[in-house]
Design a protein around this motif. Sequence first.
Motif, PDB file in Angstrom:
ATOM      1  N   GLU A 185       0.862  -1.189   0.000  1.00 12.43           N
ATOM      2  CA  GLU A 185       0.000   0.000   0.000  1.00 12.43           C
ATOM      3  C   GLU A 185       0.893   1.231   0.000  1.00 12.43           C
ATOM      4  OE1 GLU A 185      -3.381   0.449   0.035  1.00 12.43           O
ATOM      5  OE2 GLU A 185      -3.514  -1.710  -0.391  1.00 12.43           O
ATOM      6  N   PRO A 186       0.645   2.197  -0.879  1.00 16.79           N
ATOM      7  CA  PRO A 186       1.508   3.382  -0.878  1.00 16.79           C
ATOM      8  C   PRO A 186       1.441   4.111   0.457  1.00 16.79           C
ATOM      9  CG  PRO A 186      -0.396   3.677  -2.345  1.00 16.79           C
ATOM     10  CD  PRO A 186      -0.439   2.265  -1.867  1.00 16.79           C
ATOM     11  N   GLY A 187       2.570   4.568   0.903  1.00 10.60           N
ATOM     12  CA  GLY A 187       2.603   5.283   2.163  1.00 10.60           C
ATOM     13  C   GLY A 187       3.820   6.174   2.210  1.00 10.60           C
ATOM     14  N   PRO A 188       3.991   6.928   3.272  1.00  4.87           N
ATOM     15  CA  PRO A 188       5.144   7.810   3.348  1.00  4.87           C
ATOM     16  C   PRO A 188       6.425   7.026   3.577  1.00  4.87           C
ATOM     17  CG  PRO A 188       3.866   7.879   5.383  1.00  4.87           C
ATOM     18  CD  PRO A 188       3.105   6.993   4.444  1.00  4.87           C
ATOM     19  N   GLY A 189       7.568   7.596   3.134  1.00  2.00           N
ATOM     20  CA  GLY A 189       8.872   6.968   3.370  1.00  2.00           C
ATOM     21  C   GLY A 189       9.130   5.781   2.494  1.00  2.00           C
ATOM     22  N   MET A 190       8.427   5.653   1.423  1.00  3.20           N
ATOM     23  CA  MET A 190       8.717   4.558   0.488  1.00  3.20           C
ATOM     24  C   MET A 190       8.565   5.070  -0.929  1.00  3.20           C
ATOM     25  SD  MET A 190       5.271   2.238   0.391  1.00  3.20           S
ATOM     26  CE  MET A 190       5.139   1.960   2.136  1.00  3.20           C
ATOM     27  N   PRO A 191       9.285   4.432  -1.881  1.00  5.56           N
ATOM     28  CA  PRO A 191       9.087   4.825  -3.270  1.00  5.56           C
ATOM     29  C   PRO A 191       7.679   4.449  -3.724  1.00  5.56           C
ATOM     30  CG  PRO A 191      10.901   3.222  -3.052  1.00  5.56           C
ATOM     31  CD  PRO A 191      10.249   3.334  -1.721  1.00  5.56           C
ATOM     32  N   THR A 192       7.041   5.327  -4.426  1.00 12.02           N
ATOM     33  CA  THR A 192       5.714   5.011  -4.935  1.00 12.02           C
ATOM     34  C   THR A 192       5.673   5.197  -6.444  1.00 12.02           C
ATOM     35  OG1 THR A 192       5.031   7.268  -4.513  1.00 12.02           O
ATOM     36  CG2 THR A 192       4.423   5.618  -2.853  1.00 12.02           C
ATOM     37  N   GLY A 193       4.721   4.492  -7.068  1.00 14.56           N
ATOM     38  CA  GLY A 193       4.609   4.585  -8.520  1.00 14.56           C
ATOM     39  C   GLY A 193       3.264   4.074  -8.975  1.00 14.56           C
ATOM     40  N   THR A 194       3.103   3.941 -10.303  1.00 15.23           N
ATOM     41  CA  THR A 194       1.863   3.416 -10.846  1.00 15.23           C
ATOM     42  C   THR A 194       2.140   2.139 -11.623  1.00 15.23           C
ATOM     43  OG1 THR A 194       2.169   5.354 -12.238  1.00 15.23           O
ATOM     44  CG2 THR A 194       0.010   5.087 -11.236  1.00 15.23           C
TER      45      THR A 194
END
Lengths: 555, 370
Positions: free
Chosen positions: B300-309
């Motif tokens: 699950e996207p969250g703070p402190g991690m790389p996120t993308g689509t």
Amino acid sequence: MADAVALPGGAQEKIGRGWGLLLLYPVLAAFVLLFVAYPVAELFSRAVMVDGKPTLAVLGKLVADPFSRKVFWNTLLLGAVVAVLGTVIATAFAYAMTRVAIPLKGMWHFLALLPTISPPILMALGLILLYGRRGLVTHELLGIQTTALYGFRGLVLAQLISYFPFAYLLMLNLFRGLDASLEEAASTLGANAWQVLRTVSLRLLMPGLAGSVLLLFSYSFADLGNPLLLGGDFPVMSSQIYQSIIGLYDIPQGACLALLLTLPAVLMFFAHKQLSARTAFATVGAKGSSRHRLVRHRGARAAALAFVGLVSLVIVLQYMTIIAGATTQLFGINYTITGKHLVAALTKSRGALLDTFTLAVVSSAVSVVLGLLIAYFVARTELPGRSWLDFVANLPLAIPGTVIGLGFALAFSGPPIVLTGTAAIIVIAFSVRSLPYGIRSGVAALDQLHRSLDEASTTMGATGGQTLWRVLVPLVRPALLAGMVFSFTRSVTTLSAVIFVVSPHWSLVTPTILSQMDRGDVGEAAALSLMVVVMVLLVVHGVPHLLGRDWREAR
Amino acid sequence: MTTAHTTPAKELRISRLDKSYAMSRGRSVPAVRDFNLTLAPGEFVTLLGPSGCGKTSVLRTLAGLEDFEAGEILLDGRSIARLPAHQRRIGLVFQNYALFPHMSVFENVAYSLRLRREPDRQVRADVAHALEAVGLSEFGPRLPGQLSGGQQQRVAVARALVMKPDLLLFDEPLSNLDAKLRVQVRAELRRLQKSLGTTALYVTHDQDEAMSLSDRIAVMRAGRVEQVDAPEAIYARPATLFVAGFVGKVNALPGRIVARGADAVTVETLGHRLEQPAVPGAPGPDVLVLARPEALQLVEPGPGMPTGTVEMIEYLGDRTEYRVRVGSTQVTVIETALARHRRIAEGEPVGLAFVARAIHLLPPEAGTPS
Ligand SMILES: Nc1ncnc2c1ncn2[C@@H]1O[C@H](COP(=O)(O)OP(=O)(O)OP(=O)(O)O)[C@@H](O)[C@H]1O
Ligand SMILES: [Mg+2]
């Protein structure tokens, strides 16, 4: 490529619309019956019919006659010795060329193949000049006057030189075609070069070796020129046929001899055919490699080079002698240089040269066109009788030239068809003899094409005839030209097939050389032989150059 | 086959081998260049590399079937480089098996023994052993043409084994078999080689085969050895991006070392910081971060991690492959089929988590073609 949608009616439709081409089928069949089957049948009927009544008397007398029996065994003995020795030489030569690192391979190959484009009679001439009663080597160098050349030994030598190259070509292709990884596997398993050859290569080539033996056998059977010139006290069937017809004018006896010569020849031929079908298995498959490792062992290289060089030397000596014979007053007696024989060959014998060239060119075209048509009918149609057509048209491969020539002379000297003395009889004799090769090149040409190609064109609305011309012919031309060159060579160099059908109106080189030698005109005979070789060389090497690259690659 | 029949395993040392093929007009193409490799006695090493990199050339040179320009080949310290093929005692199993079509299976296997003029009784015993070892005892009288591909392959192995070679070479021996048989036969091969203890060099361009068979793998590229190591090391710690890419999918991400501790370094990639065990001589500060697709997880996207689509999803039965766009880079993530209950859809935003200690750092220049 267009998707070939099958038309309603399928094959029948296709044949129906190619009716123009189909009209040729009966014409071809008639040609083959008339000019292959009929002369041979006529010849054999002369053997067993006397005064219109069937009889086995002539045959019986011949079989009972000790001299004839001797001639028959002589023929077999000569054939067997030439076949075995020739195969050994050809195999060794091919091995040296494909498996040993020796220099100048192109040159050895060229020299070894020279005899294939020369009249075999040239070999006899060269041998006589070198080793005959007044031969350069025997008389001039060794100071002996000997007739040892005439007879069995001379014949063996002459036929070996004349015919081993054909066996060499056969073995060369087989050695090249062997899967290299089999030989490599043997060597990693501990076999040295000799063991590899003995336990793997030669075993796999067994059918090929047998094929070579049979091939040489049939060449030896069919040879007429060498036995006539060198036979001496060793008569063989072909020269006996000639003696019976020309010397004694005993047609029934000649015909009987021809029959007796044909039987073993045909047997050998079919045995050979069986074997060649089997050799196919030994050759390299899709996954194999044909890049063969060459033997580098010094001793082996030296031995191979010595052997190849020696064989080539014998051949070169022949041609050098012919050249010397053609440019000296009277070889063996008077070695003064002269150009008169060469001039004579181009003036006195010009007619023979031109006639031979013209007739051979015409008949090579005839045999290739007929061959292509037969190949087309056999391979691409379902017409009834096509396998018989194929069989009969290929018979001239099996039947010795002497037999065909004599058959022609007998069959067309009287009704229903008289051709004696015409150019037609010579052209047809040439064409018939080359027809099997014409068919072969036709088959090769058609095989190169993707079947879908001619189907695509048919569905686009062309008739069968148009298909053949528009689509197939341009693509198959290289193979057909190769067939023409081969057929030309064969026609120019043959003696046996034409000796009975030449006439004063149309003279040919090989019979001319023969009669020059009979008269003792060795200079003129040598000069004319030389012209023949030059003419064939020009055609064999010139035609590809004229036609450009793609043609040579297609070969 | 019992160990009593085998000779002690030998060490193979190939050094600085150069081989090229002569072409027309005096030109030549190099096939093997400065090739170095040492095989311990009894070791099974695989040459792995793309088509045309020179694998077959190395094998054929070892077997004495090719000439070479420079280098040395030592078996237990003795040079065999100048020996002709038939004196090398090196067994070679060909890709097309190269069984003698005119000899029975028995005679094929007996071939080397017959050449050595072994007594007939010995020959029969040894051949029987060898055929038994490959499970073909019943097939002695058959001709090779009457065997299936897998059986032919095993005859080829038996034929090479029976001469008790100092070295066994295999050139893609399984490439003509269908996928299932390939897996089965490669297990048998491995078992056989282990039981005999013969040093073996095996050529393939199939990474699974190399991984499952080998003690060590030598990855080749353009005639050279790029890396030699145990299969796990090749996979987890490839020396170059080429090696990494050849033995599996890999994400090569630009990164920077931002902190070095006593036994850990901190590396920043995709705008995210990772702890990584420190290795001596570790590159830096700019690095290439290699992360296998299974070293990444979708969360699950969250703070402190790389996120993308998620840009693309490929279902492959036992696993699913995702292409995820993170900023300007695309990364590949592979999850086993059972790892996820809720399906992710294309276009959905996701977070990326790194599996602990599963990434590998390379100097940036290891990613450029040599
Ligand atoms: N007989 C030859 N003549 C010329 N070049 C060759 C020959 N054999 C191989 N080569 C070249 O040498 C290089 C190495 O070939 P090699 O067969 O050793 O590759 P490989 O790694 O075994 O490839 P593959 O996986 O396709 O079998 C290639 O570039 C190839 O084109
Ligand atoms: Mg290869």
